[in-house]
Design a protein around this motif. Structure first.
Motif, PDB file in Angstrom:
ATOM      1  N   ASP A   1      53.276  62.933  46.057  1.00 26.25           N
ATOM      2  CA  ASP A   1      52.315  63.322  45.017  1.00 26.25           C
ATOM      3  C   ASP A   1      51.655  64.661  45.345  1.00 26.25           C
ATOM      4  N   PHE A   2      51.301  64.855  46.601  1.00 21.20           N
ATOM      5  CA  PHE A   2      50.678  66.100  47.052  1.00 21.20           C
ATOM      6  C   PHE A   2      51.571  67.294  46.715  1.00 21.20           C
ATOM      7  N   PHE A   3      52.847  67.199  47.083  1.00 19.16           N
ATOM      8  CA  PHE A   3      53.765  68.318  46.842  1.00 19.16           C
ATOM      9  C   PHE A   3      54.164  68.440  45.375  1.00 19.16           C
ATOM     10  N   LEU A   4      54.339  67.330  44.697  1.00 17.43           N
ATOM     11  CA  LEU A   4      54.683  67.388  43.268  1.00 17.43           C
ATOM     12  C   LEU A   4      53.564  68.061  42.479  1.00 17.43           C
TER      13      LEU A   4
ATOM     14  N   GLN B   1      61.071  55.201  45.666  1.00 19.43           N
ATOM     15  CA  GLN B   1      61.438  54.206  46.673  1.00 19.43           C
ATOM     16  C   GLN B   1      60.237  53.881  47.566  1.00 19.43           C
ATOM     17  N   PHE B   2      59.067  54.375  47.206  1.00 23.65           N
ATOM     18  CA  PHE B   2      57.812  54.110  47.917  1.00 23.65           C
ATOM     19  C   PHE B   2      57.830  54.624  49.358  1.00 23.65           C
ATOM     20  N   ILE B   3      58.434  55.789  49.559  1.00 24.73           N
ATOM     21  CA  ILE B   3      58.449  56.434  50.870  1.00 24.73           C
ATOM     22  C   ILE B   3      57.483  57.608  50.811  1.00 24.73           C
ATOM     23  N   GLN B   4      56.407  57.522  51.591  1.00 25.37           N
ATOM     24  CA  GLN B   4      55.399  58.582  51.676  1.00 25.37           C
ATOM     25  C   GLN B   4      54.964  59.051  50.285  1.00 25.37           C
TER      26      GLN B   4
ATOM     27  N   LEU C   1      63.828  70.504  44.797  1.00 29.24           N
ATOM     28  CA  LEU C   1      62.865  69.806  45.643  1.00 29.24           C
ATOM     29  C   LEU C   1      62.204  68.647  44.905  1.00 29.24           C
ATOM     30  N   LYS C   2      61.936  68.835  43.610  1.00 33.49           N
ATOM     31  CA  LYS C   2      61.245  67.779  42.865  1.00 33.49           C
ATOM     32  C   LYS C   2      62.102  66.514  42.773  1.00 33.49           C
ATOM     33  N   TYR C   3      63.437  66.655  42.702  1.00 36.74           N
ATOM     34  CA  TYR C   3      64.298  65.467  42.646  1.00 36.74           C
ATOM     35  C   TYR C   3      64.256  64.698  43.961  1.00 36.74           C
ATOM     36  N   LEU C   4      64.225  65.432  45.066  1.00 39.01           N
ATOM     37  CA  LEU C   4      64.093  64.791  46.367  1.00 39.01           C
ATOM     38  C   LEU C   4      62.763  64.043  46.451  1.00 39.01           C
ATOM     39  N   LEU C   5      61.691  64.706  46.041  1.00 36.07           N
ATOM     40  CA  LEU C   5      60.366  64.082  46.098  1.00 36.07           C
ATOM     41  C   LEU C   5      60.265  62.877  45.171  1.00 36.07           C
ATOM     42  N   TYR C   6      60.819  62.989  43.966  1.00 39.68           N
ATOM     43  CA  TYR C   6      60.790  61.849  43.046  1.00 39.68           C
ATOM     44  C   TYR C   6      61.602  60.673  43.578  1.00 39.68           C
ATOM     45  N   SER C   7      62.731  60.956  44.226  1.00 35.70           N
ATOM     46  CA  SER C   7      63.543  59.860  44.769  1.00 35.70           C
ATOM     47  C   SER C   7      62.795  59.147  45.890  1.00 35.70           C
ATOM     48  N   LEU C   8      62.102  59.902  46.712  1.00 36.87           N
ATOM     49  CA  LEU C   8      61.289  59.302  47.787  1.00 36.87           C
ATOM     50  C   LEU C   8      60.154  58.470  47.199  1.00 36.87           C
ATOM     51  N   LYS C   9      59.461  59.057  46.240  1.00 36.37           N
ATOM     52  CA  LYS C   9      58.310  58.383  45.635  1.00 36.37           C
ATOM     53  C   LYS C   9      58.726  57.084  44.946  1.00 36.37           C
TER      54      LYS C   9
END
Length: 135
Positions: free
Chosen positions: A124-127, A116-119, A106-114
């Motif tokens: 940050d909240f979930f990380l 790319q400046f998506i949400q 999950l952290k890789y998905l969240l980092y990739s979104l972050k």
């Protein structure tokens, strides 16, 4: 052109596109390509992140609550999606598994979104919660 040739051509074109896309600038798109996400999966997930954003901020989401085909095709219960409570990591994990039908970090998905400046606030909240849960 027969189906086999079309598939081979598409796979080759996809390979070429992966070389053209700058993974540093578009890490989420590369993540989506690498994991073979479909358009409706990406759209549903990005919409879920948008709802999470409103929930995190404590904003009224009752306007959004409707018979939502985008979520219902993945059997996401709308009363949970549009709850007024803060989202949880477990909820995010559930939506990821129902939308993408696969497991990944999950952290890789969240980092990739972050990256790319998506949400970014949602990421940050979930990380932060993932870090807290690991301690």
């Amino acid at each position: 052109m027969d189906v086999v040739k079309e598939v081979k051509l598409l796979k080759y074109q996809m390979s070429l596109m992966k070389h053209m896309v700058n993974a540093e600038e578009h890490p989420f798109f590369m993540f989506a390509i690498d994991h073979e996400f479909e358009e409706n999966q990406v759209n549903a997930f990005l919409k879920a992140l948008g709802v999470f954003s409103l929930r995190i901020k404590g904003e009224d989401i009752s306007v959004l609550y409707q018979d939502d085909y985008l979520f219902s095709q993945f059997n996401l219960p709308l009363d949970n999606v549009y709850a007024s409570s803060q989202p949880t990591v477990e909820e995010l994990e559930l939506y990821v598994s129902k939308i993408f039908y696969q497991k990944f970090e999950l952290k890789y998905l969240l980092y990739s979104l972050k990256k790319q400046f998506i949400q970014t606030e949602v990421c940050d909240f979930f990380l932060q919660r993932l870090k807290t849960d690991l301690k």
